[in-house]
Write a protein that holds these residues in place. Sequence first.
Motif, PDB file in Angstrom:
ATOM      1  N   GLY A 852       0.827  -1.194   0.000  1.00 27.11           N
ATOM      2  CA  GLY A 852       0.000   0.000   0.000  1.00 27.11           C
ATOM      3  C   GLY A 852       0.864   1.246   0.000  1.00 27.11           C
ATOM      4  N   GLN A 853       0.296   2.384   0.374  1.00 27.37           N
ATOM      5  CA  GLN A 853       1.034   3.642   0.413  1.00 27.37           C
ATOM      6  C   GLN A 853       0.519   4.498   1.558  1.00 27.37           C
ATOM      7  OE1 GLN A 853      -1.317   4.610  -3.589  1.00 27.37           O
ATOM      8  NE2 GLN A 853       0.049   6.293  -3.056  1.00 27.37           N
ATOM      9  N   PRO A 873      -3.074  14.383   1.288  1.00 26.18           N
ATOM     10  CA  PRO A 873      -2.374  13.937   0.076  1.00 26.18           C
ATOM     11  C   PRO A 873      -1.752  12.552   0.234  1.00 26.18           C
ATOM     12  CG  PRO A 873      -1.061  15.553   1.247  1.00 26.18           C
ATOM     13  CD  PRO A 873      -2.383  15.522   1.935  1.00 26.18           C
ATOM     14  N   LEU A 874      -1.731  11.808  -0.842  1.00 26.35           N
ATOM     15  CA  LEU A 874      -1.089  10.496  -0.877  1.00 26.35           C
ATOM     16  C   LEU A 874       0.378  10.646  -1.239  1.00 26.35           C
ATOM     17  CD1 LEU A 874      -3.788   8.416  -2.743  1.00 26.35           C
ATOM     18  CD2 LEU A 874      -3.147   8.202  -0.333  1.00 26.35           C
ATOM     19  N   LEU A 875       1.235   9.929  -0.540  1.00 23.57           N
ATOM     20  CA  LEU A 875       2.647   9.885  -0.904  1.00 23.57           C
ATOM     21  C   LEU A 875       2.838   8.827  -1.988  1.00 23.57           C
ATOM     22  CD1 LEU A 875       2.659  11.321   1.877  1.00 23.57           C
ATOM     23  CD2 LEU A 875       4.851  10.204   2.324  1.00 23.57           C
ATOM     24  N   PRO A 876       3.696   9.101  -2.936  1.00 21.59           N
ATOM     25  CA  PRO A 876       3.952   8.089  -3.967  1.00 21.59           C
ATOM     26  C   PRO A 876       4.444   6.798  -3.335  1.00 21.59           C
ATOM     27  CG  PRO A 876       4.881  10.212  -4.586  1.00 21.59           C
ATOM     28  CD  PRO A 876       4.446  10.343  -3.166  1.00 21.59           C
ATOM     29  N   VAL A 895      -2.929   3.270   3.248  1.00 19.52           N
ATOM     30  CA  VAL A 895      -4.098   3.019   2.399  1.00 19.52           C
ATOM     31  C   VAL A 895      -3.687   2.018   1.332  1.00 19.52           C
ATOM     32  CG1 VAL A 895      -5.121   5.287   2.820  1.00 19.52           C
ATOM     33  CG2 VAL A 895      -3.545   4.969   0.890  1.00 19.52           C
ATOM     34  N   LYS A 896      -4.690   1.434   0.723  1.00 18.30           N
ATOM     35  CA  LYS A 896      -4.401   0.479  -0.346  1.00 18.30           C
ATOM     36  C   LYS A 896      -3.839   1.202  -1.562  1.00 18.30           C
ATOM     37  CE  LYS A 896      -7.966  -2.831   1.003  1.00 18.30           C
ATOM     38  NZ  LYS A 896      -9.191  -3.548   0.574  1.00 18.30           N
ATOM     39  N   SER A 897      -2.983   0.541  -2.293  1.00 17.92           N
ATOM     40  CA  SER A 897      -2.412   1.128  -3.506  1.00 17.92           C
ATOM     41  C   SER A 897      -3.520   1.426  -4.502  1.00 17.92           C
ATOM     42  CB  SER A 897      -1.397   0.169  -4.143  1.00 17.92           C
ATOM     43  OG  SER A 897      -0.326  -0.047  -3.253  1.00 17.92           O
ATOM     44  N   GLY A 898      -3.358   2.538  -5.205  1.00 14.27           N
ATOM     45  CA  GLY A 898      -4.339   2.928  -6.202  1.00 14.27           C
ATOM     46  C   GLY A 898      -5.316   3.957  -5.712  1.00 14.27           C
ATOM     47  N   ALA A 899      -5.252   4.311  -4.422  1.00 16.77           N
ATOM     48  CA  ALA A 899      -6.131   5.360  -3.914  1.00 16.77           C
ATOM     49  C   ALA A 899      -5.758   6.678  -4.566  1.00 16.77           C
ATOM     50  CB  ALA A 899      -6.010   5.456  -2.400  1.00 16.77           C
ATOM     51  N   THR A 900      -6.703   7.609  -4.599  1.00 17.08           N
ATOM     52  CA  THR A 900      -6.472   8.891  -5.256  1.00 17.08           C
ATOM     53  C   THR A 900      -6.549  10.011  -4.246  1.00 17.08           C
ATOM     54  OG1 THR A 900      -8.823   9.128  -5.766  1.00 17.08           O
ATOM     55  CG2 THR A 900      -7.426   8.061  -7.425  1.00 17.08           C
ATOM     56  N   SER A 901      -5.914  11.129  -4.589  1.00 17.40           N
ATOM     57  CA  SER A 901      -5.952  12.306  -3.732  1.00 17.40           C
ATOM     58  C   SER A 901      -5.703  13.526  -4.583  1.00 17.40           C
ATOM     59  CB  SER A 901      -4.891  12.226  -2.628  1.00 17.40           C
ATOM     60  OG  SER A 901      -4.849  13.424  -1.900  1.00 17.40           O
ATOM     61  N   ALA A 902      -6.418  14.591  -4.270  1.00 14.25           N
ATOM     62  CA  ALA A 902      -6.234  15.849  -5.000  1.00 14.25           C
ATOM     63  C   ALA A 902      -5.191  16.721  -4.363  1.00 14.25           C
ATOM     64  CB  ALA A 902      -7.572  16.595  -5.061  1.00 14.25           C
ATOM     65  N   ARG A 903      -4.607  16.278  -3.277  1.00 17.69           N
ATOM     66  CA  ARG A 903      -3.642  17.094  -2.553  1.00 17.69           C
ATOM     67  C   ARG A 903      -2.221  16.835  -3.040  1.00 17.69           C
ATOM     68  NH1 ARG A 903      -5.112  18.302   2.594  1.00 17.69           N
ATOM     69  NH2 ARG A 903      -3.114  19.381   2.672  1.00 17.69           N
ATOM     70  N   THR A 904      -1.343  17.812  -2.812  1.00 19.13           N
ATOM     71  CA  THR A 904       0.057  17.696  -3.233  1.00 19.13           C
ATOM     72  C   THR A 904       0.856  16.978  -2.148  1.00 19.13           C
ATOM     73  OG1 THR A 904      -0.136  19.745  -4.428  1.00 19.13           O
ATOM     74  CG2 THR A 904       2.096  18.975  -3.937  1.00 19.13           C
TER      75      THR A 904
END
Length: 932
Positions: A852-853, A873-876, A895-904
Amino acid sequence: MLLQHGRAHLGGHGHSSRSGTRVHPVCLKATGCAPGTATATTGHVSSSVASTSGQPSSWLSPPRHVKGRHVQTHAVAPAQPAQQSATAQSNSVFNYRFFTKQGLMMRAVVQHMAGGARVELCFDGPSPEDGGTPPLLHWGMYRASGGQWYHPKEAVPPGSNLDAATGGMRTPMSWRGDTREWTTTLDVPSKLLPLHVAAVFYYPDRGTYEVPPRARYFSVPVGMSAGHAEPQGATIVSASPPGARPEEATCMVNFSLFSRHASAVYLCLVRVQPNDQPGATALQGSGILEIALDPVTNRTGDMWHVCVHGLKNIGLMCYGWRADGDVTWEDGGRFHPGYILCDPYVSRVVPVLLPEAAYTAAPKMLPTYNLKQPVMLGTLAAFTQTFDWAGAHGPVRGGARKAYSLEEQVVLEVDIAAWTTGPDAEKVVPKERQGKYLGMLDRLQEIVKLGVTTVVLGPVCQCAPGIGAWGRNPTNFFAPDIKYAINGPMNAANELKMMIRAMHAAGLEVIMGIEFCITAEGSDAMSGGLQGMRGIDAAVYYRTLPDRTSVLAAGHPVVRKVIVDALRHWATEYRVDGFCIANAENLSQDRFGSVLDSPPLAEDIARDPELRGLKLVAAPSNNALLPRGGVRGFPHYAQWAQVNDRFKSDMWAYLVDGQPGLLSAVATRISGSADLFAPQWDASPSHPGNLAAGRRAAFGLNNLSGLGGQGLLKALGSDSNLERAEVLARTLLLAQFVSCGVPMVSSATVARKGLWRFVSVLAAIRRDNVALMNPPIDFAPEKPGVPVFRKLSWHSAAPGGTVDWQNTQGGAVPSNVIAFSVAEVSGKGMFCVFNPYNEPVTVALPGPEGGGQWRLVVDTSRMPPEDADLDGPLLPPGQPLAEVGPKAAMLLLSVKSGATSARTPPSAPRASAAPMPLPPMPGSPGPYPPSP
């Protein structure tokens, strides 16, 4: 005529006794009733009460004599409530029996009738057949002073003569052959009641008297009865007509007071004028009646008691006590009968402007008095008030009453006055409700939206300005504080209940803050005056410290009972869900101030059937006064939680002061303060035999402000550097919410909108991840083969580095940074890092357990609203490094990989740090030394 303006002096004969320390010289107890009468055994009754209805309800055992003194044995039943009234006061008979110094019996029968009372006095003297000469009844009447007798002409029988030398009336007695005794009868009109008939027997041929063994005269209560010792305070014994509401009935009310060292006690009844107008601060007293309690008739052991008959409209009746004793104050007492004192057990108090006669007719005049200065008295209005809880006896969750577990709790400490006043409060709280109980209802949704589960109220018992945790000290432990009432002091209790009911309906638990150490009565070295316990029996209720200040003698058995009874009162009548007791170390000391290893008061509260199911929180202010120097905290008996002051001191020193060498202590605080709550079954050289049962980590409340303290921003120097104070405040709050234990936040801290929002997000994060942040840790060692549901690892800032537990680098950047990650078997995980430096630090990020990430949900270096965001925001995937700002902290959730976020996302990744095993508690073997 119940109340007269002023105070009646009835008489002119001296009465001297040393009743302050003696055992009853004359045993006044109930005798068997005549056929066709009923004997009441309500409470501890010192006289038999008979109903002329002719229906017996119970019988006393036959009396037995031991060494010339009458001993009575009978069943004792609790006092009946008003709704179950038994006997009409206007149609009752009371029987009393005394013995003279020579062993002869004196009997009194008091029959209350519609027009007054008939008193038959009987004396078992020598009969005429034996050559006995007719004795004379030497008598007088008094109410407020046994030293002043009165002889109303309506009550003087024919043939009586006043003895000018003694001031007593002498009435001939006649011989009754059927009962073999000398008798005479006095008829007392109702307008004179209540009063005492004082009497002895005089032989005119010999010039001698038959008197009690150690008193000057026998005393028979008329228009009242001896009463009973329990329960303390005021209790309705009966009301007539049967079934009538107390406010509409004529009531018999029992009054009981403890005072071991008083030599004289007076009950003062005051009628007040109604005043429910908003802003009313005091009620006007329109009349006062004082009753001197006889040290034989009205005393059982250390309890003074009297039952007053014929009280009407009791909702407007107030009462207090005068107590007299050693005026030198050398035995520890602080007696002055010029003061009217508040009953320690009264459940409602009101300020009353007394009529002048209350001062001028006192047994001892005060040096000065002010008719415009109200006196705090108890009121009987509690018996006339009702309240509908509408099912909200506890926090309502999902349509049912359900308490929160310790692990679920998020606590907000609220001061009613501060929360309902000020710029923010003025926007939503009407002016007339500001600083009041009902003003809390206008801001209730703010508390709910904050996400807390439990509210700790600042003291709501009657208080006055003083010192201590909340800057206010109690004057009474049973009555609600009238300063918070809108509709006059008489309505304080119902308004407080309305506030608690609304909180319960909103799903909130209510814990009451209170202290049993410093009271507003002060001491010889402090102002405070004689308001209640200090004037009633200071030698029992208080103990004096070396600096001449006084604290409540919580270890005294009498005071222990007061404390337990007070807590039970709040739990049953006000439905509070628990108590937070400030200066709790006073509960662990005996009446002399010695620290007890197993204090009975703490155990009494923990084992009490009505209290043990509540949340009990101890908040000591001086750990040195706890058993064994406080090394194991407050004695808990598997029930007590406590405010974890070690959390505040260690986290403050580490994050605010940047002190190096505290990583071991900080790790211990984050992981649940095992040094305080884990079991310990081995002895150390400094504490031999130091064996202790453990508590779960959630028994600790992690508080950063102290009870009643100022908000975090103020404490952090926001006046000089607001930006730094805001970052530090957010960092400390994050430490509270991610650490094992219960976060306890002050309403003064969340008064600033930015911090209110920040705490609400933290509460939401904790609620969704309680198994990660505050699982039910019992500190039990891991067992082979038993699966571990939660894994905790410690990290340093440097990639692949180890935590500098031994402070080998002296705090050099970045060695004093600490980070930890937690992974749960369900796949949830989190990573948190703290930077105590005044400069930014780059830290290594471990990868989430199970892949995950990371999502950045908290970064205390950022400005609102980016400081905390559930959808941050999600970290790469695989990002190895991140930058933590000065005095800041970060919280990442997996979180599980593939989640999305609009934050930087923050800085680009570089490498990963090696995890460290869970640190054991200080003092046990581990990969790092114990905290200094």
